[in-house]
Design a protein around this motif. Sequence first.
Motif, short mmCIF file in Angstrom:
data_model
loop_
_atom_site.label_atom_id
_atom_site.label_comp_id
_atom_site.label_asym_id
_atom_site.label_seq_id
_atom_site.Cartn_x
_atom_site.Cartn_y
_atom_site.Cartn_z
N ILE A 148 -10.36 1.14 3.89
CA ILE A 148 -10.63 1.70 5.22
C ILE A 148 -11.92 1.20 5.85
O ILE A 148 -12.38 1.75 6.85
N ASN A 195 -10.37 -6.42 8.16
CA ASN A 195 -11.57 -5.83 7.57
C ASN A 195 -12.80 -6.68 7.79
O ASN A 195 -13.92 -6.23 7.51
N ASP A 238 -3.69 6.90 5.89
CA ASP A 238 -2.75 5.84 6.26
C ASP A 238 -3.09 4.50 5.63
O ASP A 238 -2.26 3.58 5.64
N HIS A 239 -4.31 4.34 5.11
CA HIS A 239 -4.76 3.06 4.56
C HIS A 239 -5.48 3.28 3.24
O HIS A 239 -6.26 4.23 3.10
N ARG A 241 -4.41 -7.25 6.03
CA ARG A 241 -5.22 -6.17 5.48
C ARG A 241 -6.65 -6.62 5.18
O ARG A 241 -7.58 -5.81 5.19
N GLU A 264 0.82 -1.21 0.00
CA GLU A 264 0.00 0.00 0.00
C GLU A 264 0.86 1.26 0.00
O GLU A 264 1.89 1.33 0.67
#
Length: 408
Positions: free
Chosen positions: A221, A381, A217-218, A377, A123
């Motif tokens: 999200i 989520n 930052d991501h 990641r 990322e």
Amino acid sequence: MTLFAAIRLPHEILFGKGQRHALPKVAARLGKRALICTDERFAATSTFAEIVNALEAEFVEVLIYDAVLPDVPQETVAVCVADARAFGPDMVIGIGGGSCLDMAKCAALLLSHGGRLQEYYGEFKVPGPILPIIAVPTTAGTGSEVTPVAVISDSERTLKVGISSPYLIATTAICDPDLTMTCPPGLTAVAGADALTHAIEAFTAARRGSDHALAQDHVFIGKSALTDHFALLAIKLLGRSLEKACRDGSDEDARADVMMGALAAGCAFGTAGTAAAHAIQYPAGALTHTAHGLGVATMMPYVMNYNKSTSAVEMAQIGSALGLGNQNQDAEQRATAAIDEIRRLFAAIGITPTLAELGLPADKVDWTAEQAFGIDRLIKNNPRPFDLDAMKRLVRAAYDGDFAASAI
């Protein structure tokens, strides 16, 4: 709860019958030289020849790279870029399935910033803007025309890898359902099931707060008000038309619904992200060499059942989007009905019902779970948390076809 929303999209999205004919003028606004990334099959069609002739009539010179392979082997990107560098393109046009669009993103990246593709895995590794990309999908599934990610395969790694950055989002997405009319039933099913899985996972993704730094930052999200809007639209359109499009590929209305569904799902998960079904597919797909969409769709009902205890309200809304008339039932009952409808729909279009039938070796069940659990990641989520034992139980249930066990 304070209302929170975030979304990242192309500058322009053009959707509808015949919109491919807008490509020459769109391209001419971006420059005079275009690298086209496509595959050998589409490059041989009369439709592609018409597109190239129309670009040249608009005084856009083209260089064609027509050797895009499934899953975009990373070494092929270097070949494409080496061929294109002396040409000096002002833009990159991806025409084809998701791999063609991902190749266009990777080519634009390396032509802009140089280096090796491996330097950008992960990322936010892309340091700045890249050449403009025009994405023209010919299948309805990946949503790559609107997402910030390119997925590639690397012979040095067991699992496919991704490059995720807002800079990879296409400048313009041109979605013409006519380009999907010749898509065979099997590919229509797998691609459409992939899109439906994108939408469901985006809508049921974890809600990760409203901190101002979250989207800085991501790349992915979690769910928000805007991604929810697109996800529910995708579920509605795919729920009512995917089966029709698989049964009768000449149904223009169904084809349009499915392509818009895939586009809307891409708009949703391109910011919200996906979760456990995708995490499990990466190792399962690497072992079985099966289509990505088939793997995630195989897993989706089991993952929904696992998540039902924490996401019954969202799944009840999914049921409503699917057109299930059960408003007098409570949320858990409606969630169960939604999961049952997804299972029915996937069975009707030929999605493999278990990991065993997908071809996963019995002695690789625990390895698959371990690898999936390590894809942070995606796992972070998921709305219901995992530990490794829970992941192993879920993968085992999907392997055995023990649907009830997937909820434990």
